[in-house]
Scaffold this active site. Structure first.
Site, mmCIF file in Angstrom:
data_model
loop_
_atom_site.group_PDB
_atom_site.id
_atom_site.type_symbol
_atom_site.label_atom_id
_atom_site.label_comp_id
_atom_site.label_asym_id
_atom_site.label_seq_id
_atom_site.Cartn_x
_atom_site.Cartn_y
_atom_site.Cartn_z
ATOM 1 N N LYS A 37 0.821 -1.223 0.000
ATOM 2 C CA LYS A 37 0.000 0.000 0.000
ATOM 3 C C LYS A 37 0.848 1.264 0.000
ATOM 4 O O LYS A 37 0.357 2.342 -0.293
ATOM 5 C CB LYS A 37 -0.935 0.010 1.206
ATOM 6 N N LEU A 40 7.604 0.247 -1.924
ATOM 7 C CA LEU A 40 8.373 -0.994 -1.797
ATOM 8 C C LEU A 40 9.608 -0.732 -0.931
ATOM 9 O O LEU A 40 10.212 0.332 -1.001
ATOM 10 C CB LEU A 40 8.799 -1.487 -3.179
ATOM 11 N N GLY A 42 9.378 -1.058 2.389
ATOM 12 C CA GLY A 42 8.800 -1.007 3.725
ATOM 13 C C GLY A 42 9.451 0.032 4.621
ATOM 14 O O GLY A 42 10.043 1.017 4.156
ATOM 15 N N CYS A 44 12.053 -0.353 6.573
ATOM 16 C CA CYS A 44 13.514 -0.412 6.583
ATOM 17 C C CYS A 44 14.130 0.527 5.535
ATOM 18 O O CYS A 44 14.953 1.382 5.865
ATOM 19 C CB CYS A 44 13.957 -1.850 6.351
ATOM 20 N N ALA A 117 -4.417 -4.214 1.191
ATOM 21 C CA ALA A 117 -5.124 -5.504 1.248
ATOM 22 C C ALA A 117 -5.963 -5.606 2.520
ATOM 23 O O ALA A 117 -5.536 -5.154 3.585
ATOM 24 C CB ALA A 117 -4.104 -6.639 1.214
ATOM 25 N N GLY A 189 12.881 7.941 25.193
ATOM 26 C CA GLY A 189 13.140 6.525 24.925
ATOM 27 C C GLY A 189 14.554 6.321 24.419
ATOM 28 O O GLY A 189 14.886 6.725 23.312
ATOM 29 N N ILE A 193 16.700 2.793 18.566
ATOM 30 C CA ILE A 193 16.327 3.834 17.598
ATOM 31 C C ILE A 193 16.567 5.224 18.200
ATOM 32 O O ILE A 193 17.174 6.100 17.574
ATOM 33 C CB ILE A 193 14.852 3.659 17.161
ATOM 34 N N THR A 195 18.594 6.108 20.654
ATOM 35 C CA THR A 195 20.021 6.402 20.873
ATOM 36 C C THR A 195 20.722 6.688 19.546
ATOM 37 O O THR A 195 21.566 7.591 19.463
ATOM 38 C CB THR A 195 20.696 5.218 21.605
ATOM 39 N N HIS A 452 46.397 -8.171 9.239
ATOM 40 C CA HIS A 452 46.936 -7.099 10.070
ATOM 41 C C HIS A 452 47.254 -5.883 9.204
ATOM 42 O O HIS A 452 47.729 -6.050 8.082
ATOM 43 C CB HIS A 452 48.222 -7.575 10.747
HETATM 44 P P1 FAD Z 1 7.962 -3.412 7.228
HETATM 45 O O1 FAD Z 1 9.308 -3.000 6.817
HETATM 46 O O2 FAD Z 1 7.260 -2.620 8.264
HETATM 47 O O3 FAD Z 1 7.082 -3.468 5.914
HETATM 48 C C1 FAD Z 1 5.715 -3.737 5.959
HETATM 49 C C2 FAD Z 1 5.097 -3.246 4.664
HETATM 50 O O4 FAD Z 1 3.749 -3.708 4.599
HETATM 51 C C3 FAD Z 1 5.022 -1.721 4.578
HETATM 52 O O5 FAD Z 1 5.645 -1.286 3.392
HETATM 53 C C4 FAD Z 1 3.527 -1.406 4.587
HETATM 54 O O6 FAD Z 1 3.179 -0.297 3.778
HETATM 55 C C5 FAD Z 1 2.937 -2.701 4.028
HETATM 56 N N1 FAD Z 1 1.560 -2.955 4.472
HETATM 57 C C6 FAD Z 1 1.105 -2.998 5.750
HETATM 58 N N2 FAD Z 1 -0.201 -3.315 5.761
HETATM 59 C C7 FAD Z 1 -0.575 -3.480 4.467
HETATM 60 C C8 FAD Z 1 -1.808 -3.805 3.841
HETATM 61 N N3 FAD Z 1 -2.921 -4.068 4.541
HETATM 62 N N4 FAD Z 1 -1.837 -3.872 2.485
HETATM 63 C C9 FAD Z 1 -0.719 -3.630 1.749
HETATM 64 N N5 FAD Z 1 0.456 -3.309 2.292
HETATM 65 C C10 FAD Z 1 0.535 -3.254 3.644
HETATM 66 N N6 FAD Z 1 16.358 -3.078 11.497
HETATM 67 C C11 FAD Z 1 17.601 -3.542 11.273
HETATM 68 O O7 FAD Z 1 17.776 -4.743 11.076
HETATM 69 N N7 FAD Z 1 18.687 -2.700 11.244
HETATM 70 C C12 FAD Z 1 18.561 -1.370 11.455
HETATM 71 O O8 FAD Z 1 19.548 -0.626 11.431
HETATM 72 C C13 FAD Z 1 17.260 -0.845 11.696
HETATM 73 N N8 FAD Z 1 17.085 0.471 11.879
HETATM 74 C C14 FAD Z 1 15.812 0.954 12.051
HETATM 75 C C15 FAD Z 1 15.655 2.318 12.242
HETATM 76 C C16 FAD Z 1 14.392 2.847 12.427
HETATM 77 C C17 FAD Z 1 14.229 4.343 12.603
HETATM 78 C C18 FAD Z 1 13.245 1.980 12.402
HETATM 79 C C19 FAD Z 1 11.867 2.537 12.585
HETATM 80 C C20 FAD Z 1 13.405 0.617 12.232
HETATM 81 C C21 FAD Z 1 14.682 0.092 12.064
HETATM 82 N N9 FAD Z 1 14.888 -1.285 11.885
HETATM 83 C C22 FAD Z 1 16.160 -1.752 11.705
HETATM 84 C C23 FAD Z 1 13.761 -2.252 11.953
HETATM 85 C C24 FAD Z 1 13.334 -2.675 10.538
HETATM 86 O O9 FAD Z 1 13.010 -1.527 9.790
HETATM 87 C C25 FAD Z 1 12.147 -3.615 10.621
HETATM 88 O O10 FAD Z 1 12.459 -4.705 11.459
HETATM 89 C C26 FAD Z 1 11.785 -4.160 9.241
HETATM 90 O O11 FAD Z 1 11.458 -3.113 8.362
HETATM 91 C C27 FAD Z 1 10.600 -5.118 9.345
HETATM 92 O O12 FAD Z 1 10.323 -5.634 8.082
HETATM 93 P P2 FAD Z 1 8.864 -6.174 7.728
HETATM 94 O O13 FAD Z 1 8.966 -6.715 6.341
HETATM 95 O O14 FAD Z 1 8.374 -7.064 8.795
HETATM 96 O O15 FAD Z 1 7.902 -4.905 7.765
#
Ligand code: FAD
Length: 473
Positions: A37, A40, A42, A44, A117, A189, A193, A195, A452
């Site tokens: 939605k 692409l 997400g 991350c 979805a 917090g 994130i 820190t 080294h």
């Molecule tokens: P997401 O990345 O959240 O993707 C989910 C996707 O689903 C989204 O694009 C959303 O639009 C889509 N979606 C949701 N509901 C629907 C629906 N009903 N229909 C269609 N699409 C939908 N992790 C690390 O490993 N290293 C890092 O350095 C790190 N830094 C971070 C820094 C910040 C500021 C944040 C907020 C997070 C960080 N993370 C990091 C965590 C990481 O971003 C997440 O763990 C990861 O993105 C999770 O992946 P995911 O595929 O589960 O979900």
């Protein structure tokens, strides 16, 4: 009612979990449809791991430019045009990476539906256009009957009472997209994130205050690791206030006043922006999951087996919506496992330890068990620790803070975990992840020649200590 389309493997969410699952399922012969939605990549790629590391890097560049006198290099104070920084972060980094994901999906012939979805039941969903198009007939979407479903809808920031996300009270997404470097920033917090972003903005020139509700920031890392980071935060002028409960915020056009309490004593801080980073909640409550028979736990996480399969045989869940650390590389792995399971492969989420990194100054990284966790599991373990101060490369980089620690069993030296705080920890932890996951012992590491002078040598030095033959200590 619109026609019902039948599809083989449908994935909801195109973040690290979803897009990697889509690629792997396609490689394994599935006909894949991915519904996203937003954008692409997400959280991350768009508003998480990647843009945060871009801002952290920009902050380091600024500090390096201003801190070169130790090397005999005198510079005029460097200045920052933050609009350009943000532009670079968005276009040269985020857009480049997300368009790369789009190309990969095209290459793997994944059908991408850029809609939202909603689940109807255990075998059917509807999609709906996002934005004005959703008022079209049937929401501009379609009804899909799926054979297999992988849910990868990710997570979103938690709001706390008195701190509604608007204007000057921001979540991590807002903090990554600030139009200016704040003069004063409060971060509520002190997890990883909070820190990371506190350090980034301090390096970019903000005066930062971290308000942490518990006795310490970064509660998932050991005290001696955190103290290395605290020292650096202090050097940057960051105020860390622990046992501090954020109570309320009052904003006007130019500032926000944050009230917090320590031991019942209230204090007001007037700042430009307030970042609230107190955790994230899984996106399992807003797309009809309750219309299916999929079971969830008390935290709103989807219950899955070690292949990511829910109690409904053809529905899988991965990433931030299932138990375990909310990290992109965990989501990648789970995506591949679920795609394999759907394709009849014997895949499993059977890792021994997931590396976790915090990109603070310096970086912290862990994998497997620390000493206390190992003892809790009934293991008889020892530790060996080598400081970066004894490493030529770290000293020549002028970054001698921190250490490598190995946790290994007393009887056979089997490596059960490792912790690194110091320069390059985010990259170095992969060696320990490989060792822990492959069941190696400290002798395997000691007998591996490390080049080294490199930052990897403290790992071998710690292994030498474990073997009873320390060299550079
Ligand atoms: P997401 O990345 O959240 O993707 C989910 C996707 O689903 C989204 O694009 C959303 O639009 C889509 N979606 C949701 N509901 C629907 C629906 N009903 N229909 C269609 N699409 C939908 N992790 C690390 O490993 N290293 C890092 O350095 C790190 N830094 C971070 C820094 C910040 C500021 C944040 C907020 C997070 C960080 N993370 C990091 C965590 C990481 O971003 C997440 O763990 C990861 O993105 C999770 O992946 P995911 O595929 O589960 O979900």
């Amino acid at each position: 009612m619109a026609d019902v389309e039948e599809k083989e493997t449908v994935i909801i969410g195109g973040g690290p979990g979803g897009y990697v699952a889509a690629i792997r399922a396609s490689e394994l012969g599935q006909k894949v449809t991915l519904i996203e939605k937003g954008t692409l990549g997400g959280v991350c790629l768009n508003v998480g791991c990647v843009p945060s590391k871009a801002l952290i890097n920009a902050g380091h560049r600024l500090v390096d430019a201003n801190d070169a006198s130790v090397f005999g290099i005198e510079t005029k104070p460097a200045t920052i045009d933050f609009t350009k920084t943000q532009d670079w972060k968005q276009h040269a980094v985020v857009d480049r990476m997300t368009s790369g994901v789009k190309m990969l999906l095209q290459k793997h012939k994944v059908e991408v539906i850029d809609q939202e979805a909603f689940l109807d039941n255990d075998s059917q969903l509807r999609t709906m256009a996002v934005g004005p198009k959703q008022f079209m007939d049937n929401g501009g979407g379609q009804t899909i009957k799926f054979k297999n479903l992988i849910i990868a809808t990710g997570s979103r920031p938690i709001e706390i009472p008195g701190f509604k996300f608007e204007k000057r009270v921001v979540d991590s997404t807002g903090a990554l997209n600030l139009p200016e470097v704040p003069k004063e920033l409060v971060v509520i917090g002190g997890g990883y994130i909070g820190t990371e972003l506190a350090g980034a903005y301090a390096n970019l020139g903000a005066h930062v205050t971290i308000l942490e509700g518990t006795p310490s920031i970064l509660p998932n890392f050991e005290k001696d690791m955190v103290s290395v980071v605290l020292k650096q935060l202090k050097n940057k002028g960051v105020d860390v206030i622990t046992n501090a409960m954020a109570k309320k915020s009052v904003q006007d056009d130019k500032s926000v006043t944050v009230t917090y309490e320590v031991d019942g004593k209230a204090t007001d801080l007037k700042v430009d922006y307030c970042l609230v980073s107190v955790g994230r909640k899984p996106n399992t409550d807003n797309f009809g999951l309750e219309m299916t028979s999929v079971k969830m736990d008390d935290h709103g996480l989807v219950e899955v087996d070690n292949q990511g399969r829910t109690n409904v045989k053809n529905i899988f869940a991965i990433g931030d919506i299932v138990a375990g650390p909310a990290l992109a590389h965990k989501a990648f792995f789970e995506g591949k496992t679920a795609a394999g399971a759907i394709s009849g492969k014997n895949t499993a989420n059977d890792w021994v330890g997931i590396p976790a990194v915090c990109f603070a100054d310096p970086e912290l990284a862990t994998v497997g068990l620390n000493q206390a966790e190992a003892k809790d599991k009934g293991l008889d373990v020892k530790t060996a620790k080598f400081p970066f101060a004894g490493n030529a490369r770290a000293v020549s980089l002028d970054q001698p803070e921190g250490f490598v620690r190995l946790v290994y069993t007393k009887d056979d030296g089997n490596l059960v975990g490792g912790q690194i705080v110091g320069p390059g920890a985010s990259d170095l932890i992969s060696e320990l992840a490989l060792a822990v996951n492959s069941g190696m012992n400290v002798e395997d590491i000691a007998l591996t020649i490390h080049p080294h002078p490199t930052l990897s040598e403290p790992i071998a030095e710690a292994a030498d200590i474990a073997m009873g033959f320390p060299t550079h200590i």
